[in-house]
Design a protein around this motif. Structure first.
Motif, PDB file in Angstrom:
ATOM      1  N   ASN A 270       0.833  -1.207   0.000  1.00 32.46           N
ATOM      2  CA  ASN A 270       0.000   0.000   0.000  1.00 32.46           C
ATOM      3  C   ASN A 270       0.869   1.260   0.000  1.00 32.46           C
ATOM      4  N   ALA A 271       1.931   1.234   0.806  1.00 37.01           N
ATOM      5  CA  ALA A 271       2.857   2.372   0.857  1.00 37.01           C
ATOM      6  C   ALA A 271       3.587   2.535  -0.476  1.00 37.01           C
ATOM      7  N   GLU A 272       3.933   1.413  -1.078  1.00 35.65           N
ATOM      8  CA  GLU A 272       4.630   1.440  -2.365  1.00 35.65           C
ATOM      9  C   GLU A 272       3.721   2.006  -3.457  1.00 35.65           C
ATOM     10  N   ARG A 273       2.472   1.595  -3.431  1.00 34.85           N
ATOM     11  CA  ARG A 273       1.503   2.093  -4.414  1.00 34.85           C
ATOM     12  C   ARG A 273       1.336   3.609  -4.285  1.00 34.85           C
ATOM     13  N   ARG A 274       1.306   4.101  -3.051  1.00 31.13           N
ATOM     14  CA  ARG A 274       1.192   5.542  -2.811  1.00 31.13           C
ATOM     15  C   ARG A 274       2.417   6.278  -3.360  1.00 31.13           C
ATOM     16  N   ALA A 275       3.595   5.724  -3.097  1.00 38.82           N
ATOM     17  CA  ALA A 275       4.837   6.359  -3.555  1.00 38.82           C
ATOM     18  C   ALA A 275       4.912   6.403  -5.081  1.00 38.82           C
ATOM     19  N   ILE A 276       4.504   5.324  -5.721  1.00 34.56           N
ATOM     20  CA  ILE A 276       4.526   5.279  -7.188  1.00 34.56           C
ATOM     21  C   ILE A 276       3.545   6.291  -7.773  1.00 34.56           C
ATOM     22  N   HIS A 277       2.358   6.334  -7.184  1.00 30.85           N
ATOM     23  CA  HIS A 277       1.313   7.238  -7.690  1.00 30.85           C
ATOM     24  C   HIS A 277       1.740   8.701  -7.597  1.00 30.85           C
ATOM     25  N   HIS A 278       2.415   9.048  -6.499  1.00 31.63           N
ATOM     26  CA  HIS A 278       2.804  10.446  -6.284  1.00 31.63           C
ATOM     27  C   HIS A 278       4.263  10.717  -6.658  1.00 31.63           C
ATOM     28  N   LYS A 279       4.900   9.706  -7.256  1.00 37.26           N
ATOM     29  CA  LYS A 279       6.300   9.843  -7.692  1.00 37.26           C
ATOM     30  C   LYS A 279       7.227  10.225  -6.531  1.00 37.26           C
ATOM     31  N   GLU A 280       6.996   9.585  -5.392  1.00 36.88           N
ATOM     32  CA  GLU A 280       7.854   9.808  -4.224  1.00 36.88           C
ATOM     33  C   GLU A 280       9.031   8.840  -4.273  1.00 36.88           C
ATOM     34  N   SER A 281      10.193   9.307  -3.877  1.00 31.10           N
ATOM     35  CA  SER A 281      11.399   8.479  -3.977  1.00 31.10           C
ATOM     36  C   SER A 281      11.545   7.495  -2.826  1.00 31.10           C
ATOM     37  N   HIS A 282      10.887   7.772  -1.701  1.00 30.76           N
ATOM     38  CA  HIS A 282      10.990   6.902  -0.528  1.00 30.76           C
ATOM     39  C   HIS A 282       9.640   6.248  -0.218  1.00 30.76           C
ATOM     40  N   VAL A 283       9.706   4.979   0.135  1.00 36.51           N
ATOM     41  CA  VAL A 283       8.512   4.239   0.552  1.00 36.51           C
ATOM     42  C   VAL A 283       8.570   4.096   2.071  1.00 36.51           C
ATOM     43  N   VAL A 284       7.673   4.791   2.760  1.00 33.98           N
ATOM     44  CA  VAL A 284       7.629   4.735   4.225  1.00 33.98           C
ATOM     45  C   VAL A 284       6.198   4.406   4.657  1.00 33.98           C
ATOM     46  N   PRO A 285       5.971   3.205   5.152  1.00 39.17           N
ATOM     47  CA  PRO A 285       4.625   2.836   5.604  1.00 39.17           C
ATOM     48  C   PRO A 285       4.136   3.716   6.747  1.00 39.17           C
ATOM     49  N   ARG A 286       2.819   3.865   6.800  1.00 39.74           N
ATOM     50  CA  ARG A 286       2.158   4.621   7.860  1.00 39.74           C
ATOM     51  C   ARG A 286       1.191   3.699   8.606  1.00 39.74           C
ATOM     52  N   ILE A 287       0.694   4.183   9.725  1.00 38.98           N
ATOM     53  CA  ILE A 287      -0.307   3.420  10.466  1.00 38.98           C
ATOM     54  C   ILE A 287      -1.565   3.239   9.614  1.00 38.98           C
TER      55      ILE A 287
ATOM     56  N   THR B 112      -3.883   7.245   1.001  1.00 40.47           N
ATOM     57  CA  THR B 112      -3.419   7.510  -0.365  1.00 40.47           C
ATOM     58  C   THR B 112      -2.824   8.912  -0.517  1.00 40.47           C
ATOM     59  N   ALA B 113      -2.873   9.713   0.546  1.00 39.17           N
ATOM     60  CA  ALA B 113      -2.442  11.113   0.458  1.00 39.17           C
ATOM     61  C   ALA B 113      -0.934  11.229   0.259  1.00 39.17           C
ATOM     62  N   ALA B 114      -0.542  12.153  -0.603  1.00 37.36           N
ATOM     63  CA  ALA B 114       0.880  12.399  -0.855  1.00 37.36           C
ATOM     64  C   ALA B 114       1.525  13.047   0.363  1.00 37.36           C
ATOM     65  N   SER B 115       2.760  12.686   0.620  1.00 37.16           N
ATOM     66  CA  SER B 115       3.488  13.261   1.757  1.00 37.16           C
ATOM     67  C   SER B 115       3.689  14.760   1.585  1.00 37.16           C
ATOM     68  N   THR B 116       3.880  15.193   0.340  1.00 33.47           N
ATOM     69  CA  THR B 116       4.093  16.621   0.080  1.00 33.47           C
ATOM     70  C   THR B 116       2.852  17.447   0.403  1.00 33.47           C
ATOM     71  N   GLU B 117       1.683  16.820   0.338  1.00 36.61           N
ATOM     72  CA  GLU B 117       0.444  17.513   0.693  1.00 36.61           C
ATOM     73  C   GLU B 117       0.162  17.404   2.187  1.00 36.61           C
ATOM     74  N   ALA B 118       0.494  16.254   2.755  1.00 37.49           N
ATOM     75  CA  ALA B 118       0.171  16.003   4.159  1.00 37.49           C
ATOM     76  C   ALA B 118       1.056  16.791   5.120  1.00 37.49           C
ATOM     77  N   LEU B 119       2.345  16.910   4.799  1.00 39.71           N
ATOM     78  CA  LEU B 119       3.275  17.532   5.744  1.00 39.71           C
ATOM     79  C   LEU B 119       2.931  18.986   6.069  1.00 39.71           C
ATOM     80  N   PRO B 120       2.622  19.842   5.079  1.00 38.86           N
ATOM     81  CA  PRO B 120       2.255  21.222   5.425  1.00 38.86           C
ATOM     82  C   PRO B 120       1.038  21.291   6.345  1.00 38.86           C
ATOM     83  N   ALA B 121       0.077  20.404   6.122  1.00 37.10           N
ATOM     84  CA  ALA B 121      -1.111  20.380   6.980  1.00 37.10           C
ATOM     85  C   ALA B 121      -0.744  19.942   8.397  1.00 37.10           C
ATOM     86  N   LEU B 122       0.136  18.962   8.508  1.00 33.50           N
ATOM     87  CA  LEU B 122       0.563  18.472   9.822  1.00 33.50           C
ATOM     88  C   LEU B 122       1.375  19.528  10.571  1.00 33.50           C
ATOM     89  N   ARG B 123       2.121  20.328   9.824  1.00 37.31           N
ATOM     90  CA  ARG B 123       2.897  21.407  10.455  1.00 37.31           C
ATOM     91  C   ARG B 123       1.987  22.431  11.118  1.00 37.31           C
TER      92      ARG B 123
END
Length: 233
Positions: free
Chosen positions: A61-78, A146-157
């Motif tokens: 699931n984490a890998e699918r998210r990374a591929i979809h958003h073209k993220e270089s790192h695959v980091v699973p979440r809860i 499925t949310a991209a890390s680049t979108e989630a991080l500013p909101a979490l900040r």
């Protein structure tokens, strides 16, 4: 954890995979909790295949998210563990009580319990009131798996005090954004597991439900009814 890590299909090609320790721990605790849960058939048992299958699905699931958003790192979440719910429920035989509750309900409760216990190993005694207060004042954040890390991080900040606490799991501002998002989400999931904040099935985190305060009634003295004295002989 070592057996699960060895047996699971974790070597994926293409992107760098980094599985947080707390993700491993939550998955293992799901299996432990399942073995102790009265709603699960003890005769069938809970095999080591449960955490292995769960971990593989979490990574996918984490890998699918990374591929979809073209993220270089695959980091699973809860959130990826909740997304892997079928991998958990498919390995469980339920007792009558469990059948009445439903497999998905039992599975989610196992995950929630595992999150709470894992969260406590990192954050027990940590002051998270500032985070809880942010939600109590009306703050909301949606963190889909499925949310991209680049979108989630500013909101979490934007959540006061949240990212400051990720150091407890060894993550700081210099780490990858994928790792920061995963760690921050773990904190929110831990607070939700302890019912400090709320979250719905759409993964919208909100203020927790306030428990009604028990108001004791003032003590009222009951007047003793008049009883005539018996005459002495």
């Amino acid at each position: 954890i070592e057996i699960t890590a060895q047996e699971a299909w974790t070597r994926r090609e293409g992107r760098q995979l980094s599985i947080p320790k707390y993700v491993y721990e939550v998955i293992e605790r799901v299996a432990f909790s399942a073995r102790e849960d009265k709603k699960i058939d003890k005769r069938s048992g809970v095999s080591q295949r449960l955490p292995i299958s769960c971990l593989e699905n979490v990574i996918s699931n984490a890998e699918r998210r990374a591929i979809h958003h073209k993220e270089s790192h695959v980091v699973p979440r809860i959130g990826d563990i909740y997304a892997a719910l079928p991998a958990i429920t498919g390995k469980l035989e339920l007792e009558y009580e469990g059948e009445m509750k439903g497999a998905d309900f039992v599975g989610r409760e196992l995950i929630r319990s595992a999150i709470a216990k894992t969260y406590d190993t990192y954050f027990k005694g940590t002051d998270t009131q500032q985070i809880v207060q942010w939600f109590d004042l009306g703050g909301e954040i949606q963190l889909a798996d499925t949310a991209a890390s680049t979108e989630a991080l500013p909101a979490l900040r934007g959540i006061q005090g949240l990212l400051d606490k990720t150091v407890k799991v060894g993550i700081g501002p210099k780490d990858t954004i994928e790792s920061q998002v995963s760690a921050a989400e773990f904190i929110l999931e831990g607070l939700h597991a302890h019912k400090r904040i709320g979250r719905n099935e759409e993964r919208l985190f909100t203020a927790g439900e306030k428990q009604p305060k028990h108001v004791e009634k003032p003590y009222e003295r009951e007047d003793t009814p008049y009883r005539p004295r018996r005459p002495f002989n």
